[in-house]
Design a protein around this motif. Structure first.
Motif, PDB file in Angstrom:
ATOM      1  N   ALA A   1      32.496  41.209  49.985  1.00 37.50           N
ATOM      2  CA  ALA A   1      33.864  41.678  49.697  1.00 37.50           C
ATOM      3  C   ALA A   1      34.203  42.818  50.645  1.00 37.50           C
TER       4      ALA A   1
ATOM      5  N   THR B   1      30.123  44.295  41.142  1.00 33.58           N
ATOM      6  CA  THR B   1      31.331  43.752  40.494  1.00 33.58           C
ATOM      7  C   THR B   1      31.781  44.665  39.356  1.00 33.58           C
TER       8      THR B   1
ATOM      9  N   THR C   1      39.357  49.637  39.744  1.00 30.22           N
ATOM     10  CA  THR C   1      40.484  48.696  39.927  1.00 30.22           C
ATOM     11  C   THR C   1      41.822  49.366  40.255  1.00 30.22           C
TER      12      THR C   1
ATOM     13  N   TRP D   1      40.556  44.832  46.770  1.00 33.18           N
ATOM     14  CA  TRP D   1      39.419  44.164  47.404  1.00 33.18           C
ATOM     15  C   TRP D   1      39.586  42.649  47.335  1.00 33.18           C
ATOM     16  N   GLY D   2      38.763  41.961  48.102  1.00 34.25           N
ATOM     17  CA  GLY D   2      38.824  40.499  48.137  1.00 34.25           C
ATOM     18  C   GLY D   2      37.761  39.962  49.079  1.00 34.25           C
TER      19      GLY D   2
ATOM     20  N   ASN E   1      41.501  42.881  42.468  1.00 35.35           N
ATOM     21  CA  ASN E   1      40.954  41.758  43.232  1.00 35.35           C
ATOM     22  C   ASN E   1      42.077  40.822  43.676  1.00 35.35           C
TER      23      ASN E   1
ATOM     24  N   GLU F   1      41.221  38.288  46.064  1.00 31.55           N
ATOM     25  CA  GLU F   1      40.468  37.163  46.636  1.00 31.55           C
ATOM     26  C   GLU F   1      40.773  36.964  48.126  1.00 31.55           C
TER      27      GLU F   1
END
Length: 240
Positions: free
Chosen positions: A81, A121, A128, A133-134, A227, A229
Protein backbone atom coordinates in the motif's frame (compact mmCIF):
# COMPACT_ATOMS: atom_id res chain seq x y z
CA UNK A 1 76.84 25.46 -19.30
CA UNK A 2 73.91 23.26 -18.41
CA UNK A 3 71.99 24.13 -15.26
CA UNK A 4 71.03 20.95 -13.44
CA UNK A 5 67.58 20.82 -11.89
CA UNK A 6 67.54 20.48 -8.10
CA UNK A 7 67.05 16.96 -6.77
CA UNK A 8 63.78 17.91 -5.06
CA UNK A 9 62.31 19.05 -8.40
CA UNK A 10 63.36 15.77 -10.04
CA UNK A 11 61.79 13.84 -7.19
CA UNK A 12 58.54 15.80 -7.54
CA UNK A 13 58.49 15.11 -11.29
CA UNK A 14 58.95 11.39 -10.69
CA UNK A 15 56.18 11.34 -8.09
CA UNK A 16 53.85 13.30 -10.42
CA UNK A 17 54.58 10.93 -13.34
CA UNK A 18 53.97 7.87 -11.16
CA UNK A 19 50.71 9.36 -9.84
CA UNK A 20 49.55 10.15 -13.40
CA UNK A 21 50.26 6.55 -14.55
CA UNK A 22 48.42 5.12 -11.52
CA UNK A 23 45.48 7.49 -12.10
CA UNK A 24 45.21 6.46 -15.79
CA UNK A 25 45.34 2.75 -14.88
CA UNK A 26 42.72 3.21 -12.15
CA UNK A 27 40.45 5.16 -14.53
CA UNK A 28 40.70 2.35 -17.12
CA UNK A 29 39.78 -0.29 -14.47
CA UNK A 30 36.85 1.85 -13.22
CA UNK A 31 35.60 2.34 -16.79
CA UNK A 32 35.70 -1.41 -17.43
CA UNK A 33 33.87 -2.16 -14.15
CA UNK A 34 31.19 0.45 -14.96
CA UNK A 35 30.64 -1.06 -18.41
CA UNK A 36 30.27 -4.56 -16.92
CA UNK A 37 27.92 -3.25 -14.23
CA UNK A 38 25.80 -1.44 -16.84
CA UNK A 39 25.37 -4.70 -18.75
CA UNK A 40 24.26 -6.48 -15.55
CA UNK A 41 21.76 -3.66 -14.80
CA UNK A 42 20.32 -3.79 -18.36
CA UNK A 43 19.90 -7.57 -18.13
CA UNK A 44 18.16 -7.27 -14.77
CA UNK A 45 15.84 -4.52 -16.09
CA UNK A 46 14.88 -6.73 -19.08
CA UNK A 47 14.23 -9.64 -16.73
CA UNK A 48 11.99 -7.50 -14.50
CA UNK A 49 10.00 -6.20 -17.52
CA UNK A 50 9.49 -9.81 -18.63
CA UNK A 51 8.35 -10.76 -15.11
CA UNK A 52 5.86 -7.85 -14.86
CA UNK A 53 4.38 -8.66 -18.30
CA UNK A 54 4.08 -12.33 -17.39
CA UNK A 55 2.18 -11.41 -14.20
CA UNK A 56 -0.23 -9.20 -16.19
CA UNK A 57 -0.85 -11.90 -18.80
CA UNK A 58 -1.43 -14.53 -16.10
CA UNK A 59 -3.97 -12.24 -14.42
CA UNK A 60 -5.80 -11.71 -17.74
CA UNK A 61 -5.72 -15.46 -18.48
CA UNK A 62 -7.23 -16.36 -15.09
CA UNK A 63 -9.88 -13.66 -15.47
CA UNK A 64 -10.90 -14.97 -18.90
CA UNK A 65 -10.84 -18.57 -17.66
CA UNK A 66 -13.20 -17.71 -14.79
CA UNK A 67 -15.52 -15.76 -17.12
CA UNK A 68 -15.73 -18.62 -19.65
CA UNK A 69 -16.65 -21.03 -16.84
CA UNK A 70 -19.30 -18.58 -15.59
CA UNK A 71 -17.42 -17.83 -12.39
CA UNK A 72 -15.97 -14.70 -10.80
CA UNK A 73 -12.23 -14.21 -10.59
CA UNK A 74 -11.10 -13.03 -7.16
CA UNK A 75 -7.57 -11.52 -7.33
CA UNK A 76 -5.07 -12.12 -4.54
CA UNK A 77 -5.05 -9.77 -1.57
CA UNK A 78 -2.70 -6.81 -2.19
CA UNK A 79 0.61 -6.96 -0.32
CA UNK A 80 1.64 -3.33 -0.81
CA UNK A 81 0.00 0.00 0.00
CA UNK A 82 1.04 3.61 -0.46
CA UNK A 83 -0.07 5.85 2.41
CA UNK A 84 -0.35 9.65 2.10
CA UNK A 85 -0.85 11.92 5.10
CA UNK A 86 -3.68 14.36 4.34
CA UNK A 87 -3.97 16.25 7.63
CA UNK A 88 -1.62 18.58 9.50
CA UNK A 89 -0.59 18.36 13.17
CA UNK A 90 -3.52 20.07 14.91
CA UNK A 91 -6.30 18.26 16.80
CA UNK A 92 -4.95 14.72 16.49
CA UNK A 93 -5.44 12.28 19.38
CA UNK A 94 -2.34 10.64 20.89
CA UNK A 95 -2.98 7.18 19.40
CA UNK A 96 -3.31 8.23 15.72
CA UNK A 97 -0.41 10.66 16.26
CA UNK A 98 1.77 7.76 17.41
CA UNK A 99 0.74 5.56 14.46
CA UNK A 100 1.54 8.38 12.00
CA UNK A 101 4.91 8.74 13.72
CA UNK A 102 5.61 4.99 13.46
CA UNK A 103 4.78 5.09 9.76
CA UNK A 104 7.19 8.04 9.32
CA UNK A 105 4.34 10.32 8.18
CA UNK A 106 5.53 13.40 10.07
CA UNK A 107 4.41 16.12 7.64
CA UNK A 108 1.28 16.81 5.61
CA UNK A 109 1.47 15.32 2.06
CA UNK A 110 4.18 12.85 3.11
CA UNK A 111 3.88 9.41 1.47
CA UNK A 112 5.37 6.01 2.32
CA UNK A 113 5.10 2.42 1.12
CA UNK A 114 3.67 -0.05 3.65
CA UNK A 115 3.60 -3.85 3.60
CA UNK A 116 -0.02 -4.90 4.18
CA UNK A 117 -0.38 -7.32 7.08
CA UNK A 118 -3.07 -7.73 9.74
CA UNK A 119 -1.13 -5.41 12.08
CA UNK A 120 -0.53 -2.64 9.51
CA UNK A 121 -4.18 -2.85 8.36
CA UNK A 122 -5.31 -2.24 11.95
CA UNK A 123 -2.90 0.70 12.20
CA UNK A 124 -4.31 2.16 8.98
CA UNK A 125 -7.82 1.92 10.44
CA UNK A 126 -6.68 4.06 13.39
CA UNK A 127 -5.36 6.84 11.11
CA UNK A 128 -8.29 6.72 8.64
CA UNK A 129 -9.39 10.41 9.06
CA UNK A 130 -5.81 11.67 8.67
CA UNK A 131 -4.45 9.66 5.71
CA UNK A 132 -5.38 8.30 2.29
CA UNK A 133 -4.06 4.96 1.12
CA UNK A 134 -4.54 2.33 -1.56
CA UNK A 135 -2.85 -0.24 -3.79
CA UNK A 136 -0.23 1.33 -6.08
CA UNK A 137 0.46 -0.03 -9.55
CA UNK A 138 3.93 -0.41 -11.09
CA UNK A 139 3.75 3.01 -12.78
CA UNK A 140 3.02 4.75 -9.46
CA UNK A 141 5.89 3.00 -7.65
CA UNK A 142 8.30 3.84 -10.48
CA UNK A 143 7.23 7.49 -10.73
CA UNK A 144 7.50 8.05 -6.98
CA UNK A 145 11.00 6.56 -6.75
CA UNK A 146 12.34 8.13 -9.95
CA UNK A 147 10.87 11.59 -9.41
CA UNK A 148 10.59 12.02 -5.64
CA UNK A 149 13.08 9.39 -4.45
CA UNK A 150 15.55 10.43 -1.77
CA UNK A 151 17.84 8.08 0.14
CA UNK A 152 18.49 8.02 3.87
CA UNK A 153 22.29 7.88 4.21
CA UNK A 154 23.80 8.51 7.67
CA UNK A 155 20.44 10.01 8.74
CA UNK A 156 20.70 12.54 5.90
CA UNK A 157 18.30 13.12 2.98
CA UNK A 158 20.35 12.46 -0.17
CA UNK A 159 18.86 12.66 -3.71
CA UNK A 160 19.19 9.40 -5.68
CA UNK A 161 21.26 10.77 -8.55
CA UNK A 162 23.34 7.66 -9.19
CA UNK A 163 23.07 3.87 -8.83
CA UNK A 164 26.29 3.89 -6.79
CA UNK A 165 24.38 5.43 -3.82
CA UNK A 166 22.02 2.44 -3.86
CA UNK A 167 24.85 -0.08 -4.33
CA UNK A 168 26.91 1.31 -1.44
CA UNK A 169 23.97 1.02 0.99
CA UNK A 170 21.99 -1.96 -0.33
CA UNK A 171 24.59 -3.87 -2.38
CA UNK A 172 24.89 -6.59 0.28
CA UNK A 173 21.19 -7.38 -0.23
CA UNK A 174 21.62 -7.74 -4.01
CA UNK A 175 20.04 -4.33 -4.74
CA UNK A 176 22.47 -2.39 -6.96
CA UNK A 177 20.28 -0.06 -9.06
CA UNK A 178 16.97 1.82 -9.10
CA UNK A 179 15.24 -0.99 -11.04
CA UNK A 180 16.23 -3.46 -8.28
CA UNK A 181 14.78 -1.05 -5.70
CA UNK A 182 11.51 -0.68 -7.66
CA UNK A 183 11.25 -4.48 -8.03
CA UNK A 184 11.91 -5.10 -4.31
CA UNK A 185 9.25 -2.55 -3.28
CA UNK A 186 6.61 -3.51 -5.88
CA UNK A 187 6.87 -7.28 -5.32
CA UNK A 188 7.32 -6.84 -1.51
CA UNK A 189 10.43 -9.01 -1.64
CA UNK A 190 12.43 -10.51 1.27
CA UNK A 191 14.43 -7.28 1.73
CA UNK A 192 11.40 -4.97 1.54
CA UNK A 193 11.93 -3.57 5.05
CA UNK A 194 15.55 -2.58 4.37
CA UNK A 195 14.73 -1.13 0.92
CA UNK A 196 11.75 0.82 2.28
CA UNK A 197 13.74 2.24 5.22
CA UNK A 198 16.46 3.28 2.78
CA UNK A 199 13.90 5.54 1.05
CA UNK A 200 13.15 8.84 2.78
CA UNK A 201 9.37 9.51 3.03
CA UNK A 202 8.23 11.12 -0.23
CA UNK A 203 7.35 14.82 0.00
CA UNK A 204 4.43 15.37 -2.39
CA UNK A 205 2.68 18.57 -3.47
CA UNK A 206 -1.00 19.41 -3.01
CA UNK A 207 -3.05 17.66 -5.73
CA UNK A 208 -3.59 19.54 -9.00
CA UNK A 209 -7.07 21.08 -8.83
CA UNK A 210 -7.15 20.77 -5.03
CA UNK A 211 -8.75 18.20 -2.75
CA UNK A 212 -12.20 16.94 -3.64
CA UNK A 213 -14.02 18.19 -0.55
CA UNK A 214 -13.70 17.82 3.18
CA UNK A 215 -10.46 15.94 3.63
CA UNK A 216 -11.45 14.21 6.90
CA UNK A 217 -14.50 12.55 5.27
CA UNK A 218 -13.99 9.06 3.93
CA UNK A 219 -13.34 8.63 0.21
CA UNK A 220 -16.60 6.72 -0.30
CA UNK A 221 -18.51 9.62 1.30
CA UNK A 222 -17.04 12.15 -1.10
CA UNK A 223 -13.99 13.07 0.99
CA UNK A 224 -10.33 12.15 0.62
CA UNK A 225 -9.42 10.08 3.68
CA UNK A 226 -9.30 6.31 4.06
CA UNK A 227 -8.82 3.37 1.73
CA UNK A 228 -9.37 4.14 -1.97
CA UNK A 229 -7.83 0.90 -3.36
CA UNK A 230 -6.64 1.34 -6.99
CA UNK A 231 -7.95 4.96 -7.13
CA UNK A 232 -4.90 6.01 -5.09
CA UNK A 233 -2.90 5.95 -8.36
CA UNK A 234 -4.87 8.91 -9.76
CA UNK A 235 -4.29 10.90 -6.54
CA UNK A 236 -0.54 10.18 -6.54
CA UNK A 237 -0.38 11.24 -10.20
CA UNK A 238 -1.99 14.59 -9.24
CA UNK A 239 0.37 15.10 -6.30
CA UNK A 240 3.62 13.95 -7.89
Amino acid sequence: NKVLAPETVLKQRKIAEKAAIEKTAKAAVTKKQRREKRQVIFKRAEQYVKEYRQQEREEIRLRRLAKSAGNFYVPAQPKLAVVIRTKGIKKIAPKPRKVLQLMRLLQINNAVFVRLTYATTQMLQIITPFAAWGTPNLKTVKELIYKRGYAKVNKQRIPITDNSIIEQNLGRYGIICVEDLVHEIFTVGPNFKVANNFLWPFKLSNPTGGWSGRKVRHFIEGGDAGNREEFINALVRKMN
